[in-house]
Structures are given as structure tokens and as C-alpha cells.
Write a protein that holds these residues in place. Sequence first.
Motif, short mmCIF file in Angstrom:
data_model
loop_
_atom_site.label_atom_id
_atom_site.label_comp_id
_atom_site.label_asym_id
_atom_site.label_seq_id
_atom_site.Cartn_x
_atom_site.Cartn_y
_atom_site.Cartn_z
N UNK A 45 0.82 -1.21 0.00
CA UNK A 45 0.00 0.00 0.00
C UNK A 45 0.86 1.27 0.00
N UNK A 46 1.85 1.33 0.92
CA UNK A 46 2.63 2.57 1.06
C UNK A 46 4.11 2.40 0.73
N UNK A 47 4.58 1.16 0.56
CA UNK A 47 5.98 0.93 0.19
C UNK A 47 6.95 0.90 1.36
N UNK A 48 6.46 1.06 2.59
CA UNK A 48 7.34 1.03 3.76
C UNK A 48 7.90 -0.37 3.96
N UNK A 49 9.18 -0.41 4.35
CA UNK A 49 9.81 -1.69 4.64
C UNK A 49 9.31 -2.20 5.99
N UNK A 50 9.09 -3.50 6.13
CA UNK A 50 8.68 -4.05 7.42
C UNK A 50 9.36 -5.38 7.66
N UNK A 51 9.39 -5.78 8.91
CA UNK A 51 9.84 -7.11 9.29
C UNK A 51 8.92 -7.61 10.38
#
Length: 141
Positions: A45-51
Motif C-alpha cells: 500500500x505505502x511501500x514502507x519496509x517491514x519485518x
Amino acid sequence: MPLSERDREELADDIIRDRRISMSTYCGSCGYNLKTLPRSYHCPECGSEYRARPPLMKGIYLPHENSPPFGEAIAVVVCVLGAGLLVVGAWNSKSTGYVATAAIFVAITLSIAVHVVVRTNRFLRTLRLGRQIARQEEDLE
Ligand SMILES: [Zn+2]
């Protein structure tokens, strides 16, 4: 785009092997539900990196972090009062030691104040995301 039978089986295998997120887990930036996505990736949706792999979670909405920074705010008030008294004392005494102590106390107060502003912003963002996620889940029901 609908998934093929093969894609669905690969997805199920990945979930069984714990490579994919198997329960509702939300992006920490936009609140998008990351369920069935890889544990480390970018939010579609927003392109933020996550783990989403404990204990080192990153970019994930964590509702338990949603506590207002009351303790830190009280610490800032106490430090401002202490720094004010030290500055007045340093001004009256003109003692170098007093001025140095006041300067250190003012610097500590400013660093705690910056921390409170950062924590308050994080708290408000988490609060907003929590409401957004609750609305999304209501819409799905
Ligand atoms: Zn996102």
C-alpha cells in the motif's frame, strides 16, 4: 488478480513453513493488513519496509506501544523547574561551577523534551492507525 491453484498451494506451504504472515498484522505506516505477505518485505500500500518476525519487529503496528508518555512529560516538567532554579542560581552567583552544572542540566532537559516530542508523535500515530484498522475491520464484517 486471482491466484492460480499452484500459487495458492505455494502460499499455503510458505505459511506452514512460517515464511509468510499467517494472521492479521498491520503496516506501522498506513495500517494495511499484511496477512499472507512475506515476513520481511515492503508494504504493497505505502511501500514502507517491514519485518514481522519477532523479536525484532520493524515497521509493524504494535498496539501495546500505544501508551501516552506521561512519565517522560513529568520528568521534563521537573527538569525544567530544576534547570530554571540552577540558571537563576548561576546568574546570581556568577560561579563557574554553578554555570556548568546549569548548562548540563539544561542540555539534559532539552534531550528529554525532544524524546517526549518523538514519543508523543509515535503515540498519536499509533492511536490514529488503531482507529483506522478498527474501521477497516468493521467494514470487512
Ligand atoms: Zn503501509
